[in-house]
Design an enzyme around this catalytic site. Structure first.
Site, PDB file in Angstrom:
ATOM      1  N   SER A 151      27.396  54.952  31.474  1.00 41.81           N
ATOM      2  CA  SER A 151      28.143  54.703  32.722  1.00 41.81           C
ATOM      3  C   SER A 151      29.545  55.253  32.544  1.00 41.81           C
ATOM      4  CB  SER A 151      28.224  53.206  32.989  1.00 41.81           C
ATOM      5  OG  SER A 151      29.154  52.948  34.030  1.00 41.81           O
ATOM      6  N   TYR A 164      29.909  44.729  30.167  1.00 40.43           N
ATOM      7  CA  TYR A 164      29.071  45.860  30.602  1.00 40.43           C
ATOM      8  C   TYR A 164      29.714  47.177  30.170  1.00 40.43           C
ATOM      9  CZ  TYR A 164      26.808  49.276  33.702  1.00 40.43           C
ATOM     10  OH  TYR A 164      26.146  50.387  34.192  1.00 40.43           O
TER      11      TYR A 164
HETATM   12  P1  NAD Z   1      17.909  49.493  38.746  1.00 40.75           P
HETATM   13  O1  NAD Z   1      18.187  48.040  38.765  1.00 40.75           O
HETATM   14  O2  NAD Z   1      17.243  50.136  39.890  1.00 40.75           O
HETATM   15  O3  NAD Z   1      17.126  49.902  37.436  1.00 40.75           O
HETATM   16  C1  NAD Z   1      17.274  49.246  36.224  1.00 40.75           C
HETATM   17  C2  NAD Z   1      15.976  49.398  35.475  1.00 40.75           C
HETATM   18  O4  NAD Z   1      16.155  48.801  34.185  1.00 40.75           O
HETATM   19  C3  NAD Z   1      14.817  48.692  36.165  1.00 40.75           C
HETATM   20  O5  NAD Z   1      13.724  49.568  36.261  1.00 40.75           O
HETATM   21  C4  NAD Z   1      14.450  47.545  35.219  1.00 40.75           C
HETATM   22  O6  NAD Z   1      13.054  47.350  35.120  1.00 40.75           O
HETATM   23  C5  NAD Z   1      15.001  48.049  33.898  1.00 40.75           C
HETATM   24  N1  NAD Z   1      15.356  46.927  33.048  1.00 40.75           N
HETATM   25  C6  NAD Z   1      16.363  46.030  33.213  1.00 40.75           C
HETATM   26  N2  NAD Z   1      16.288  45.091  32.255  1.00 40.75           N
HETATM   27  C7  NAD Z   1      15.208  45.379  31.493  1.00 40.75           C
HETATM   28  C8  NAD Z   1      14.593  44.766  30.373  1.00 40.75           C
HETATM   29  N3  NAD Z   1      15.039  43.628  29.831  1.00 40.75           N
HETATM   30  N4  NAD Z   1      13.479  45.346  29.871  1.00 40.75           N
HETATM   31  C9  NAD Z   1      12.980  46.453  30.417  1.00 40.75           C
HETATM   32  N5  NAD Z   1      13.512  47.099  31.459  1.00 40.75           N
HETATM   33  C10 NAD Z   1      14.614  46.549  32.004  1.00 40.75           C
HETATM   34  O7  NAD Z   1      19.352  50.139  38.484  1.00 40.75           O
HETATM   35  P2  NAD Z   1      19.852  51.635  38.326  1.00 40.75           P
HETATM   36  O8  NAD Z   1      21.140  51.673  39.046  1.00 40.75           O
HETATM   37  O9  NAD Z   1      18.800  52.643  38.610  1.00 40.75           O
HETATM   38  O10 NAD Z   1      20.204  51.639  36.762  1.00 40.75           O
HETATM   39  C11 NAD Z   1      19.641  52.522  35.814  1.00 40.75           C
HETATM   40  C12 NAD Z   1      20.636  52.760  34.702  1.00 40.75           C
HETATM   41  O11 NAD Z   1      21.795  53.421  35.230  1.00 40.75           O
HETATM   42  C13 NAD Z   1      21.153  51.484  34.038  1.00 40.75           C
HETATM   43  O12 NAD Z   1      21.244  51.686  32.646  1.00 40.75           O
HETATM   44  C14 NAD Z   1      22.539  51.317  34.634  1.00 40.75           C
HETATM   45  O13 NAD Z   1      23.403  50.601  33.794  1.00 40.75           O
HETATM   46  C15 NAD Z   1      22.954  52.769  34.793  1.00 40.75           C
HETATM   47  N6  NAD Z   1      24.021  52.986  35.769  1.00 40.75           N
HETATM   48  C16 NAD Z   1      23.833  52.700  37.091  1.00 40.75           C
HETATM   49  C17 NAD Z   1      24.886  52.948  37.971  1.00 40.75           C
HETATM   50  C18 NAD Z   1      24.766  52.662  39.431  1.00 40.75           C
HETATM   51  O14 NAD Z   1      25.801  52.759  40.144  1.00 40.75           O
HETATM   52  N7  NAD Z   1      23.582  52.361  39.963  1.00 40.75           N
HETATM   53  C19 NAD Z   1      26.087  53.473  37.509  1.00 40.75           C
HETATM   54  C20 NAD Z   1      26.232  53.749  36.158  1.00 40.75           C
HETATM   55  C21 NAD Z   1      25.191  53.522  35.294  1.00 40.75           C
END
Ligand code: NAD
Length: 249
Positions: A151, A164
């Site tokens: 991130s 985080y």
């Molecule tokens: P999302 O909630 O759609 O996806 C998160 C995924 O992580 C889900 O598929 C969930 O099943 C999986 N997950 C969570 N906890 C878990 C566990 N204990 N065991 C197995 N799987 C688990 O969110 P997203 O926004 O697509 O996030 C994906 C990645 O991107 C994450 O690492 C998040 O930190 C990162 N991220 C997201 C953003 C944003 O703005 N959406 C920004 C920066 C980084």
């Protein structure tokens, strides 16, 4: 059913963790369209995972809660037993905790532990469990590849909470350290997205306003745009140790 194989990747296998929603789903779709055989995974959405797997040639789905080390090990064992090889590991699964940065007691040791379990320790276990398979699949022209989804909060002093942001900063540093220690057989890079329009950020209206007003691109990213960067990192045969900030400037 996607049948094209423009990059000659059909025999190559990519595991994308957390691939049933958001950024992970977009990355799985993009790598499938690049010709990879996809190993899908999620923590709990089994129906969604199975249906995703049937939409791509030879794809499989495995459920595993990555906060549990034994299940993380099981995930790699399952992928290797189903596909026989692993070329690309995308550590996308992650969790956030929204805590104002000044509320120190709310960011309890328990919160820190939970975030580190999923955002740092799980990628570490998955990488260590798959190292041998990644080395076996690697060759001089096509080194194997790990992409960690961190991130911009791990680069800049911001984010949903300090634990985080710190967990993502740790993942960025692990990325650089492993790029050195696993080279040249395995390339290790990270993408550090800013705000991305996914289920994780649906309720974050203040962040959405901030991106609209302050970011040069005037909006958060779409998951496809992060998937495009992941595909670029995977298709490279040379980039390693890079943290690609993808936050609209
Ligand atoms: P999302 O909630 O759609 O996806 C998160 C995924 O992580 C889900 O598929 C969930 O099943 C999986 N997950 C969570 N906890 C878990 C566990 N204990 N065991 C197995 N799987 C688990 O969110 P997203 O926004 O697509 O996030 C994906 C990645 O991107 C994450 O690492 C998040 O930190 C990162 N991220 C997201 C953003 C944003 O703005 N959406 C920004 C920066 C980084």
């Amino acid at each position: 059913m996607v049948l094209s194989d423009p990059e000659g990747n059909r025999n190559r296998v990519a595991l994308v963790t957390g691939s049933t929603s958001g950024i992970g789903k977009a990355i799985a779709e993009k790598l499938a369209s690049d010709g990879f055989t996809i190993a899908d995974h999620s923590r709990s959405s089994v129906d969604e995972g199975n249906s995703l797997a049937t939409s791509h040639l030879n794809a499989t789905y495995t459920q595993a809660d990555l906060s549990d080390q034994e299940q993380a090990k099981y995930l790699i064992a399952e992928v290797l037993s189903k596909h026989g090889r692993l070329d690309v590991l995308v550590n996308n699964a992650g969790i956030n905790a929204l805590i104002p940065h000044g509320e120190l007691k709310e960011a309890s040791p328990d919160v820190w532990r939970k975030l580190y379990e999923v955002n740092v320790i799980a990628p570490w276990v998955l990488i260590s469990e798959s190292e041998q398979a990644l080395r076996e699949a690697s060759n001089k022209n096509q080194p194997s590849c790990i992409v960690n989804i961190s991130s911009h909060a791990g680069v800049r002093p911001k984010g949903g909470s300090i634990p985080y942001a710190a967990s993502k900063a740790a993942l960025n540093h692990v990325t650089k350290l492993l790029a050195l220690s696993l080279s040249p057989a395995i390339r290790v890079n990270a993408i550090a997205p800013g705000l991305v329009d996914t289920p994780m950020t649906e309720s974050r209206t203040a962040a959405q306003e901030l991106w609209k007003d302050k970011s040069p691109m005037g909006r958060g990213a779409k998951p496809d745009e992060i998937a495009h960067t992941a595909s670029m990192l995977v298709s490279s045969s040379y980039l390693t140790g890079e943290i690609i900030l993808s936050d609209g400037g």
